[in-house]
Design an enzyme around this catalytic site. Sequence first.
Site, PDB file in Angstrom:
ATOM      1  N   LEU A 106       0.714  -1.075  -0.465  1.00 25.31           N
ATOM      2  CA  LEU A 106       0.455   0.154   0.766  1.00 25.31           C
ATOM      3  C   LEU A 106       1.023   1.188  -0.075  1.00 25.31           C
ATOM      4  O   LEU A 106       2.029   1.301   0.665  1.00 25.31           O
ATOM      5  CB  LEU A 106      -0.878  -0.072   1.108  1.00 25.31           C
ATOM      6  CG  LEU A 106      -1.505  -1.324   1.383  1.00 25.31           C
ATOM      7  CD1 LEU A 106      -2.734  -1.278   2.429  1.00 25.31           C
ATOM      8  CD2 LEU A 106      -2.431  -1.420   0.329  1.00 25.31           C
ATOM      9  N   GLY A 151       0.905  -5.497   1.619  1.00 28.36           N
ATOM     10  CA  GLY A 151      -0.355  -5.289   0.388  1.00 28.36           C
ATOM     11  C   GLY A 151       0.236  -5.864  -1.004  1.00 28.36           C
ATOM     12  O   GLY A 151      -0.785  -6.346  -1.262  1.00 28.36           O
ATOM     13  N   ASN A 175       4.597  -7.558   6.328  1.00 25.07           N
ATOM     14  CA  ASN A 175       5.237  -7.257   7.646  1.00 25.07           C
ATOM     15  C   ASN A 175       4.838  -5.938   8.203  1.00 25.07           C
ATOM     16  O   ASN A 175       5.376  -5.219   8.858  1.00 25.07           O
ATOM     17  CB  ASN A 175       6.739  -6.461   7.022  1.00 25.07           C
ATOM     18  CG  ASN A 175       6.495  -5.435   5.665  1.00 25.07           C
ATOM     19  OD1 ASN A 175       5.210  -5.149   5.254  1.00 25.07           O
ATOM     20  ND2 ASN A 175       7.534  -4.828   5.487  1.00 25.07           N
ATOM     21  N   GLU A 176       3.491  -5.810   8.512  1.00 22.43           N
ATOM     22  CA  GLU A 176       3.564  -4.715   9.082  1.00 22.43           C
ATOM     23  C   GLU A 176       3.158  -4.313  10.259  1.00 22.43           C
ATOM     24  O   GLU A 176       3.471  -3.115  10.518  1.00 22.43           O
ATOM     25  CB  GLU A 176       1.679  -4.656   8.600  1.00 22.43           C
ATOM     26  CG  GLU A 176       0.719  -4.616   7.443  1.00 22.43           C
ATOM     27  CD  GLU A 176       0.732  -5.535   6.767  1.00 22.43           C
ATOM     28  OE1 GLU A 176       1.450  -6.883   7.035  1.00 22.43           O
ATOM     29  OE2 GLU A 176       0.096  -5.390   5.304  1.00 22.43           O
TER      30      GLU A 176
HETATM   31  C1  LIG Z   1      -6.665  -1.174  10.999  1.00 28.74           C
HETATM   32  C2  LIG Z   1      -5.876  -1.765   9.821  1.00 28.74           C
HETATM   33  C3  LIG Z   1      -5.085  -0.832   9.674  1.00 28.74           C
HETATM   34  C4  LIG Z   1      -3.569  -0.273   8.750  1.00 28.74           C
HETATM   35  C5  LIG Z   1      -3.825  -1.229   7.656  1.00 28.74           C
HETATM   36  C6  LIG Z   1      -2.189  -0.527   6.547  1.00 28.74           C
HETATM   37  C7  LIG Z   1      -2.142  -2.229   6.343  1.00 28.74           C
HETATM   38  C8  LIG Z   1      -1.003  -1.882   5.287  1.00 28.74           C
HETATM   39  C9  LIG Z   1      -0.056  -2.823   4.009  1.00 28.74           C
HETATM   40  C10 LIG Z   1       0.687  -1.949   3.300  1.00 28.74           C
HETATM   41  O1  LIG Z   1       0.556  -2.652   2.336  1.00 28.74           O
HETATM   42  S1  LIG Z   1       2.379  -0.703   4.125  1.00 28.74           S
HETATM   43  C11 LIG Z   1       3.109  -0.931   3.067  1.00 28.74           C
HETATM   44  C12 LIG Z   1       4.494  -1.848   3.180  1.00 28.74           C
HETATM   45  N1  LIG Z   1       5.658  -2.051   2.869  1.00 28.74           N
HETATM   46  C13 LIG Z   1       6.721  -1.398   2.972  1.00 28.74           C
HETATM   47  O2  LIG Z   1       6.824  -2.107   4.418  1.00 28.74           O
HETATM   48  C14 LIG Z   1       7.972  -1.596   1.581  1.00 28.74           C
HETATM   49  C15 LIG Z   1       8.275  -0.308   1.959  1.00 28.74           C
HETATM   50  N2  LIG Z   1       9.625  -0.288   0.890  1.00 28.74           N
HETATM   51  C16 LIG Z   1      10.645  -0.775   0.864  1.00 28.74           C
HETATM   52  O3  LIG Z   1      10.869  -1.386   1.866  1.00 28.74           O
HETATM   53  C17 LIG Z   1      12.147  -0.432  -0.088  1.00 28.74           C
HETATM   54  O4  LIG Z   1      11.456   0.801  -0.859  1.00 28.74           O
HETATM   55  C18 LIG Z   1      11.773  -1.070  -1.345  1.00 28.74           C
HETATM   56  C19 LIG Z   1       9.923  -1.858  -1.893  1.00 28.74           C
HETATM   57  C20 LIG Z   1      12.329  -2.696  -0.444  1.00 28.74           C
HETATM   58  C21 LIG Z   1      12.022  -1.518  -2.169  1.00 28.74           C
HETATM   59  O5  LIG Z   1      13.855  -0.862  -1.576  1.00 28.74           O
HETATM   60  P1  LIG Z   1      14.534   0.821  -3.252  1.00 28.74           P
HETATM   61  O6  LIG Z   1      16.267   0.369  -2.129  1.00 28.74           O
HETATM   62  O7  LIG Z   1      14.592   0.036  -4.272  1.00 28.74           O
HETATM   63  O8  LIG Z   1      13.547   1.859  -2.765  1.00 28.74           O
HETATM   64  P2  LIG Z   1      13.494   2.906  -2.200  1.00 28.74           P
HETATM   65  O9  LIG Z   1      13.157   2.330  -0.281  1.00 28.74           O
HETATM   66  O10 LIG Z   1      14.273   4.152  -2.435  1.00 28.74           O
HETATM   67  O11 LIG Z   1      11.980   3.760  -2.601  1.00 28.74           O
HETATM   68  C22 LIG Z   1      12.160   4.340  -3.000  1.00 28.74           C
HETATM   69  C23 LIG Z   1      10.984   5.693  -2.929  1.00 28.74           C
HETATM   70  O12 LIG Z   1       9.909   4.797  -2.819  1.00 28.74           O
HETATM   71  C24 LIG Z   1       9.275   5.116  -1.685  1.00 28.74           C
HETATM   72  N3  LIG Z   1       8.668   4.165  -1.441  1.00 28.74           N
HETATM   73  C25 LIG Z   1       8.816   2.726  -1.293  1.00 28.74           C
HETATM   74  N4  LIG Z   1       7.903   1.582  -0.544  1.00 28.74           N
HETATM   75  C26 LIG Z   1       6.495   2.654  -0.496  1.00 28.74           C
HETATM   76  C27 LIG Z   1       5.495   2.738  -0.559  1.00 28.74           C
HETATM   77  N5  LIG Z   1       4.929   1.830   0.429  1.00 28.74           N
HETATM   78  N6  LIG Z   1       4.558   3.652  -0.625  1.00 28.74           N
HETATM   79  C28 LIG Z   1       4.630   4.858   0.136  1.00 28.74           C
HETATM   80  N7  LIG Z   1       6.528   5.725  -1.036  1.00 28.74           N
HETATM   81  C29 LIG Z   1       7.329   4.135  -1.020  1.00 28.74           C
HETATM   82  C30 LIG Z   1      10.188   5.619  -0.789  1.00 28.74           C
HETATM   83  O13 LIG Z   1       9.712   6.037   0.248  1.00 28.74           O
HETATM   84  C31 LIG Z   1      11.259   6.748  -1.878  1.00 28.74           C
HETATM   85  O14 LIG Z   1      10.795   7.083  -2.042  1.00 28.74           O
HETATM   86  P3  LIG Z   1      12.081   8.592  -2.803  1.00 28.74           P
HETATM   87  O15 LIG Z   1      11.912   8.172  -3.767  1.00 28.74           O
HETATM   88  O16 LIG Z   1      11.170  10.051  -2.326  1.00 28.74           O
HETATM   89  O17 LIG Z   1      12.665   8.818  -1.523  1.00 28.74           O
END
Ligand SMILES: CC/C=C\CCC/C=C/C(=O)SCCNC(=O)CCNC(=O)[C@H](O)C(C)(C)COP(=O)(O)OP(=O)(O)OC[C@H]1O[C@@H](n2cnc3c(N)ncnc32)[C@H](O)[C@@H]1OP(=O)(O)O
Length: 300
Positions: A106, A151, A175-176
């Site tokens: 997400l 997500g 991994n939330e």
């Molecule tokens: C009651 C219920 C309540 C809540 C429910 C909520 C459920 C949530 C579900 C989810 O899915 S939460 C999201 C979980 N995702 C993650 O933990 C992944 C986070 N990202 C990473 O670990 C890494 O980005 C990567 C996917 C391993 C890729 O690494 P890489 O080194 O290739 O890229 P980088 O980290 O530099 O990222 C580039 C750029 O993208 C932004 N980014 C990354 N992930 C997300 C994301 N999930 N959402 C928004 N933005 C994201 C990151 O910040 C970088 O941005 P920038 O270039 O502006 O710095």
Amino acid sequence: MALTVGLRPLTRALLRPWARVPGAALGRPAAGSGDGVRCFGSPRVLVEPDPAAGVAVMKMRNPPVNSLSLEFLTELLISLEKLENDKTFRGIIITSDCPGIFSAGLDLLEMYGRDPAHCAEYWKAVQELWLRVYLSNLVVIGAINGISPAGGCLLSLSCDYRVLANNPKYAIGLNETLLGIIAPFWFKDVLVNTIGHRAAERALQLGFLFPPSDALQVGIVDQVVPEDQVQSTARSVMAQWLAIPDHARQLTKNLVRKPTADRLLQQRDADIQNFVRFISRDSIQKSLHVYLEKLKQKKG
Ligand SMILES: CC/C=C\CCC/C=C/C(=O)SCCNC(=O)CCNC(=O)[C@H](O)C(C)(C)COP(=O)(O)OP(=O)(O)OC[C@H]1O[C@@H](n2cnc3c(N)ncnc32)[C@H](O)[C@@H]1OP(=O)(O)O
């Protein structure tokens, strides 16, 4: 399944019939078609149809990390609905066009610093995508060619079969908790259905991201293959699944999945309200802030 998306004008505008891909992708012949069959899709979703096989490959391309933003979710929904309603297609392969990333899950920026109305609209779209994929009448195969947290993992788990590329960086899991948030009950249900109660209990609490060998062992994916064989393996698996008569397979899928989907369908609004309440808490917003900062600092 009739789905209605209660979206604002901006996102509703995306729900126009079958936007064509602008630029280079527009009208590009589909790989292997050789007969003038055209790719179609939208800016973030490229669909490569193979009408002869009854299969479409849906490539996610929302760089840099295929995070599931509201616009991206909307485009995915449009593509899925279109394929579902087109009798040509019996199966879809979901994969990524972003190297090394299946989906980062997400989009945290849709939940951080947003007002409650936006969070509600976003969560509704997340629910919608899950229901659409999970209950699809089509055979849905995940060709997971990159890391797939949270997500992204949910999207994978909602497929009928998962093929993961054998690269130690391509971890998959819910991994939330590592972000200080929680996987909602329907994420949890799908994981429990896939890997069993005890394994899910550990994986969810500890926020496990399973590398390919562990992912296969625990059963969160069905097959791990060399990276250059992910697409061809997904194709062969699809052929096996398509050998089953559609009506029998579809009714069986529904029998197995409906109780899980019904748990959300019976309380969608309450689930949205619960999400909005949770995500709007100061402590949760702080956790998201810290996590986003960590992602930034990682770049150095
Ligand atoms: C009651 C219920 C309540 C809540 C429910 C909520 C459920 C949530 C579900 C989810 O899915 S939460 C999201 C979980 N995702 C993650 O933990 C992944 C986070 N990202 C990473 O670990 C890494 O980005 C990567 C996917 C391993 C890729 O690494 P890489 O080194 O290739 O890229 P980088 O980290 O530099 O990222 C580039 C750029 O993208 C932004 N980014 C990354 N992930 C997300 C994301 N999930 N959402 C928004 N933005 C994201 C990151 O910040 C970088 O941005 P920038 O270039 O502006 O710095």
